[in-house]
Enzyme design. Structure first.
Site, PDB file in Angstrom:
ATOM      1  N   HIS A 149      41.146  53.737  44.674  1.00  0.00           N
ATOM      2  CA  HIS A 149      40.906  52.889  43.509  1.00  0.00           C
ATOM      3  C   HIS A 149      41.939  53.169  42.423  1.00  0.00           C
ATOM      4  CE1 HIS A 149      38.363  50.877  40.375  1.00  0.00           C
ATOM      5  NE2 HIS A 149      38.963  51.775  39.609  1.00  0.00           N
ATOM      6  N   GLU A 150      42.170  54.446  42.126  1.00  0.00           N
ATOM      7  CA  GLU A 150      43.130  54.798  41.067  1.00  0.00           C
ATOM      8  C   GLU A 150      44.549  54.445  41.479  1.00  0.00           C
ATOM      9  OE1 GLU A 150      42.264  55.728  37.945  1.00  0.00           O
ATOM     10  OE2 GLU A 150      40.304  55.222  38.759  1.00  0.00           O
ATOM     11  N   HIS A 153      45.251  50.758  40.859  1.00  0.00           N
ATOM     12  CA  HIS A 153      45.633  50.404  39.487  1.00  0.00           C
ATOM     13  C   HIS A 153      47.143  50.553  39.290  1.00  0.00           C
ATOM     14  CE1 HIS A 153      41.862  49.537  37.568  1.00  0.00           C
ATOM     15  NE2 HIS A 153      41.340  50.730  37.802  1.00  0.00           N
ATOM     16  N   GLU A 206      39.379  46.030  37.461  1.00  0.00           N
ATOM     17  CA  GLU A 206      38.504  46.978  38.143  1.00  0.00           C
ATOM     18  C   GLU A 206      38.073  46.443  39.508  1.00  0.00           C
ATOM     19  OE1 GLU A 206      37.721  50.021  37.460  1.00  0.00           O
ATOM     20  OE2 GLU A 206      38.822  50.065  35.568  1.00  0.00           O
TER      21      GLU A 206
END
Length: 278
Positions: A149-150, A153, A206
């Protein structure tokens, strides 16, 4: 009309209405299995190289501060070795989502803190806090979903986009010492590097990071169902936990779970193929 205002009214906002259908072309001509659209064009207002240099400098300062506090895990720390092993499998797939990731000097570090937090800065600078791994008792699959997820980004350049938009108002944010839960680390000058750690991404950012991370994890042989158990744990931990800094910028909820569950079938084949190859 200023460039920022023009960008805000341009067709890139159509992507923000929601995400495109499965099979979207991403970097390198590969096809995404999850529902993501093309990256925003407004990010072009911030030079990528300058942002990545700022991120590298900021990351280095933060690691120095953590080391001075005795909070930076040594190279032989078992949790760090585990984290780097998981991350290396995800990093292998990074160029699928951003061609420049081939040239990034990836770094993965573990910081000893009760804080439930993790981040990946532009240019591939990753840090995870022990509070995230220990307090939530994350499995390898769940850890992969956080890191993926990070990384998403950074790969989808959400920070670059958000900074481009914030430049129109001159918003420069400062880093709070509470980020680490390590006591007073000293104030960091308000600059682009600092913004990278204080930006709150949009709901669409997100969602996109969730789905890209989901696919990255599946391609690396991590169970995509762990994405749901991860956020279930996050939701339980979010109630009144002062150390859950991660949760203040990564809201949990039924919509998040539903989107993940809807997309798990899209990547299950990738997961099975990856497991068979290992």
């Amino acid at each position: 009309m200023c460039r920022i205002c023009a960008a805000k009214s341009s067709p890139w906002m159509a992507r923000r209405a929601f995400l495109l259908a499965a099979g979207t072309t991403v970097a390198g001509g590969a096809l995404a299995q999850v529902n993501v659209g093309p990256p925003s064009t407004v990010r072009s207002l911030v030079p990528a190289n300058e942002l990545e240099v700022a991120a590298q400098q900021q990351y280095g300062e933060l690691m120095q501060q953590a080391r001075a506090k005795g909070a930076l895990a040594p190279e032989n720390h078992p949790q760090l070795r585990r984290l780097r092993s998981i991350s290396s499998r995800l990093i292998a797939d990074a160029p699928r989502w951003n061609e420049r990731a081939r040239q990034w000097r990836w770094e993965v570090n573990l910081i000893g803190s009760k804080s439930i937090n993790a981040f990946c800065m532009p240019g591939g600078k990753i840090a995870v806090f022990t509070g995230l791994l220990d307090r939530l008792e994350l499995s390898d699959d769940e850890t992969a979903m956080v890191v993926g997820h990070e990384m998403a980004h950074a790969l989808r350049e959400h920070a670059r986009e958000r900074i481009a938009k914030s430049q129109g108002t001159g918003a420069l944010l400062s880093l709070g010492a509470q980020l680490f839960g390590l006591g007073q680390l000293g104030d960091v000058a308000a600059n682009i590097g600092t913004q990278l750690l204080t930006l709150k991404f949009s709901r669409d950012d997100e969602t996109e990071a969730d789905l890209v991370g989901l696919e990255m994890g599946a391609r690396a042989g991590f169970d995509p169902r762990a994405s749901v158990t991860l956020w279930e744990k996050m939701g339980r931990e979010s109630g009144g936990n002062a150390n859950a800094a991660f949760l203040s910028t990564h809201p949990t909820g039924p919509d998040r779970m539903r989107r993940l569950q809807e997309n798990i079938p899209r990547v299950e084949g990738l997961y099975r193929q990856a497991v068979a190859r290992r």
